[in-house]
Motif scaffolding. Structure first.
Motif, PDB file in Angstrom:
ATOM      1  N   PHE A  42       0.699  -1.173   0.366  1.00  0.00           N
ATOM      2  CA  PHE A  42      -0.496   0.112  -0.213  1.00  0.00           C
ATOM      3  C   PHE A  42       0.646   0.930   0.036  1.00  0.00           C
ATOM      4  N   LEU A  43       1.923   1.124   0.082  1.00  0.00           N
ATOM      5  CA  LEU A  43       2.513   2.398   0.384  1.00  0.00           C
ATOM      6  C   LEU A  43       3.654   2.484  -0.217  1.00  0.00           C
ATOM      7  N   ARG A  44       4.522   2.008  -0.539  1.00  0.00           N
ATOM      8  CA  ARG A  44       5.627   1.565  -1.379  1.00  0.00           C
ATOM      9  C   ARG A  44       4.907   1.819  -3.117  1.00  0.00           C
ATOM     10  N   LYS A  45       5.304   2.318  -3.986  1.00  0.00           N
ATOM     11  CA  LYS A  45       5.630   2.974  -4.844  1.00  0.00           C
ATOM     12  C   LYS A  45       5.897   1.590  -5.913  1.00  0.00           C
ATOM     13  N   LEU A  46       5.667   1.097  -6.392  1.00  0.00           N
ATOM     14  CA  LEU A  46       5.597  -0.012  -7.008  1.00  0.00           C
ATOM     15  C   LEU A  46       6.676   0.603  -8.890  1.00  0.00           C
ATOM     16  N   ASP A  47       7.256   0.340  -8.630  1.00  0.00           N
ATOM     17  CA  ASP A  47       8.339   0.455 -10.477  1.00  0.00           C
ATOM     18  C   ASP A  47       8.648  -1.596 -10.129  1.00  0.00           C
ATOM     19  N   LEU A  91       5.586  11.820 -23.078  1.00  0.00           N
ATOM     20  CA  LEU A  91       5.902  11.497 -21.432  1.00  0.00           C
ATOM     21  C   LEU A  91       7.358  11.836 -20.762  1.00  0.00           C
ATOM     22  N   VAL A  92       8.119  12.886 -20.743  1.00  0.00           N
ATOM     23  CA  VAL A  92       9.537  13.117 -19.731  1.00  0.00           C
ATOM     24  C   VAL A  92       9.533  12.669 -18.785  1.00  0.00           C
ATOM     25  N   MET A  93       8.393  12.958 -17.445  1.00  0.00           N
ATOM     26  CA  MET A  93       9.106  12.251 -16.374  1.00  0.00           C
ATOM     27  C   MET A  93       7.810  13.074 -15.671  1.00  0.00           C
ATOM     28  N   GLU A  94       7.745  12.465 -14.421  1.00  0.00           N
ATOM     29  CA  GLU A  94       6.440  12.818 -13.816  1.00  0.00           C
ATOM     30  C   GLU A  94       7.374  14.332 -13.032  1.00  0.00           C
ATOM     31  N   GLY A  95       5.894  15.028 -12.973  1.00  0.00           N
ATOM     32  CA  GLY A  95       6.686  16.327 -12.643  1.00  0.00           C
ATOM     33  C   GLY A  95       7.530  16.318 -11.036  1.00  0.00           C
ATOM     34  N   ASP A  96       6.943  16.144 -10.075  1.00  0.00           N
ATOM     35  CA  ASP A  96       7.608  16.035  -9.054  1.00  0.00           C
ATOM     36  C   ASP A  96       9.274  15.884  -9.194  1.00  0.00           C
ATOM     37  N   GLN A  97       9.418  15.279 -10.128  1.00  0.00           N
ATOM     38  CA  GLN A  97      10.766  14.806 -10.425  1.00  0.00           C
ATOM     39  C   GLN A  97      11.601  15.544 -11.087  1.00  0.00           C
ATOM     40  N   GLU A 219      -7.741  13.222  -6.641  1.00  0.00           N
ATOM     41  CA  GLU A 219      -8.271  12.628  -5.933  1.00  0.00           C
ATOM     42  C   GLU A 219      -7.748  10.840  -6.579  1.00  0.00           C
ATOM     43  N   TRP A 220      -7.638  10.907  -7.755  1.00  0.00           N
ATOM     44  CA  TRP A 220      -6.362   9.601  -7.799  1.00  0.00           C
ATOM     45  C   TRP A 220      -4.363   9.887  -7.603  1.00  0.00           C
ATOM     46  N   SER A 221      -3.488   9.141  -6.832  1.00  0.00           N
ATOM     47  CA  SER A 221      -2.264   9.562  -7.242  1.00  0.00           C
ATOM     48  C   SER A 221      -1.732   7.895  -7.427  1.00  0.00           C
ATOM     49  N   PHE A 222      -0.478   8.412  -8.111  1.00  0.00           N
ATOM     50  CA  PHE A 222       0.448   8.046  -8.200  1.00  0.00           C
ATOM     51  C   PHE A 222       1.158   6.297  -8.011  1.00  0.00           C
ATOM     52  N   LYS A 223       0.984   5.913  -7.323  1.00  0.00           N
ATOM     53  CA  LYS A 223       1.416   4.403  -6.855  1.00  0.00           C
ATOM     54  C   LYS A 223       2.638   3.464  -7.662  1.00  0.00           C
ATOM     55  N   GLY A 224       2.655   3.692  -8.957  1.00  0.00           N
ATOM     56  CA  GLY A 224       3.614   2.675  -9.561  1.00  0.00           C
ATOM     57  C   GLY A 224       3.490   2.135 -10.314  1.00  0.00           C
ATOM     58  N   ARG A 225       4.324   1.594 -11.647  1.00  0.00           N
ATOM     59  CA  ARG A 225       4.312   1.280 -12.454  1.00  0.00           C
ATOM     60  C   ARG A 225       5.127   0.279 -13.023  1.00  0.00           C
ATOM     61  N   THR A 226       4.902  -0.450 -14.265  1.00  0.00           N
ATOM     62  CA  THR A 226       5.068  -1.205 -14.455  1.00  0.00           C
ATOM     63  C   THR A 226       6.208  -1.360 -15.810  1.00  0.00           C
ATOM     64  N   ARG A 227       7.344  -1.192 -16.259  1.00  0.00           N
ATOM     65  CA  ARG A 227       8.005  -1.009 -17.621  1.00  0.00           C
ATOM     66  C   ARG A 227       8.053  -2.368 -18.153  1.00  0.00           C
ATOM     67  N   HIS A 228       8.163  -2.306 -19.613  1.00  0.00           N
ATOM     68  CA  HIS A 228       8.299  -3.679 -20.584  1.00  0.00           C
ATOM     69  C   HIS A 228       9.482  -2.519 -21.652  1.00  0.00           C
ATOM     70  N   PHE A 229      10.140  -3.149 -22.317  1.00  0.00           N
ATOM     71  CA  PHE A 229      11.109  -2.891 -23.034  1.00  0.00           C
ATOM     72  C   PHE A 229      10.780  -3.921 -24.228  1.00  0.00           C
ATOM     73  N   VAL A 230      10.605  -3.604 -25.542  1.00  0.00           N
ATOM     74  CA  VAL A 230      10.286  -4.383 -26.282  1.00  0.00           C
ATOM     75  C   VAL A 230      10.787  -4.080 -27.526  1.00  0.00           C
ATOM     76  N   ASN A 231      11.361  -5.031 -28.403  1.00  0.00           N
ATOM     77  CA  ASN A 231      12.268  -5.096 -29.992  1.00  0.00           C
ATOM     78  C   ASN A 231      10.805  -4.356 -30.525  1.00  0.00           C
ATOM     79  N   CYS A 232      10.210  -3.551 -30.426  1.00  0.00           N
ATOM     80  CA  CYS A 232       9.698  -3.106 -31.736  1.00  0.00           C
ATOM     81  C   CYS A 232       8.969  -1.892 -32.154  1.00  0.00           C
TER      82      CYS A 232
END
Length: 286
Positions: A42-47, A91-97, A219-232
């Protein structure tokens, strides 16, 4: 005497073991485990990231996944392909970065960019390399007012148009050369993200980013993400996401099936299914 000492030692050992086995003895460890689980879920952002060689390649000839991916890439025959980067917002980055007064070097759309935020909070993106001696202004550059200052000789470039506003060694009243400028990119900060507009012909934006009210209001907040590098090609990612026929064929039974198509219909991956449903209609705006 010795038997009595041994008897007492055995009694103490058994007593200590019983105390360790008592329910309350495990309470601290159980509480710690629960705290770690709550933090992780619940607290740690998924990456979560999957690299290129982890996705879509079956190894052969004893090669690693990385070597397999490289061999297939070299063997691919290229025909007519679309432009490398489609026109649109990126998207370059999240604004708070990016903090006020901070500059960063970012590589995207085939370029190295200097991304910086003024003390007043406005974000700018310029081509990173100074036209004077080629320094990367995103790496070591200093934010001064609405400019970024080159770390080599102190030339300052405005974020709004990329023109050089100051050359320290230039005599007072001297004219700044016309070549003293870099490309300034169109930037928009919305929905918690910092976006850059790219157009292969250098045109102004042909469409705007929609504002998602739930993100803007918090109301919505960033909780994490998954990233997949694909050859296409980058365009194929968007097309794949809209291809419901593909999703229902390949991904319905593969909730636990992974990315290897040889195993997605096996019993261990087919006991739980997911369903995709979508309809499409023409949009009045691009």
């Amino acid at each position: 005497m010795l038997p009595e000492l041994l008897h007492q030692l055995v009694q103490q050992t058994v007593s200590g073991s019983e105390s360790l086995l008592a329910p309350w003895a495990w309470a601290p460890a159980l509480v710690l485990l629960i705290v770690l689980l709550v933090y992780g879920i619940f607290l740690r952002k998924l990456d979560y990231t999957r690299s290129l060689e982890d996705v879509g390649y079956i190894t052969f000839d004893g090669l690693s996944r990385r070597d397999t991916a490289n061999r297939i890439r070299r063997a691919r025959k290229e025909g007519r392909v679309p432009p490398v980067y489609p026109n649109g917002w990126y998207l370059v980055m999240e604004g708070d970065q990016l903090k006020p007064g901070e500059a960063k070097s970012v590589q995207m759309i085939g370029k190295t960019l200097a991304v910086f935020r003024t003390e007043s909070g406005e974000a700018h993106i310029l081509d990173a390399y100074c036209p004077h001696f080629g320094a990367n202004m995103g790496a070591g550059g200093r934010v001064v007012g609405d400019c970024i200052e080159c770390p080599f000789h102190g030339w300052q470039f405005r974020g709004s148009d990329g023109r050089c506003a100051r050359i320290p060694v230039l005599a007072e009243g001297g004219k700044i050369p016309e070549m003293a400028r870099v490309t300034s990119h169109i930037v928009k900060e919305v929905n918690g993200g910092l976006y850059l507009w790219f157009d292969a012909e250098g045109r102004e934006p042909t469409w705007d980013l929609p504002v998602i009210e739930e993100i803007e209001t918090g109301e919505w907040s960033f909780k994490g993400r998954t990233r997949h590098f694909v050859n296409c090609h980058i365009e194929e990612i968007n097309q794949n996401g809209a291809d419901v026929g593909h999703l229902t064929t390949v991904h319905d039974p593969s909730f636990f099936g992974g990315t290897d198509l040889r195993y997605i219909f096996r019993w261990w991956s087919s006991f739980l299914w997911q369903k995709f449903s979508a309809t499409w209609k023409p949009c009045t705006e691009p």
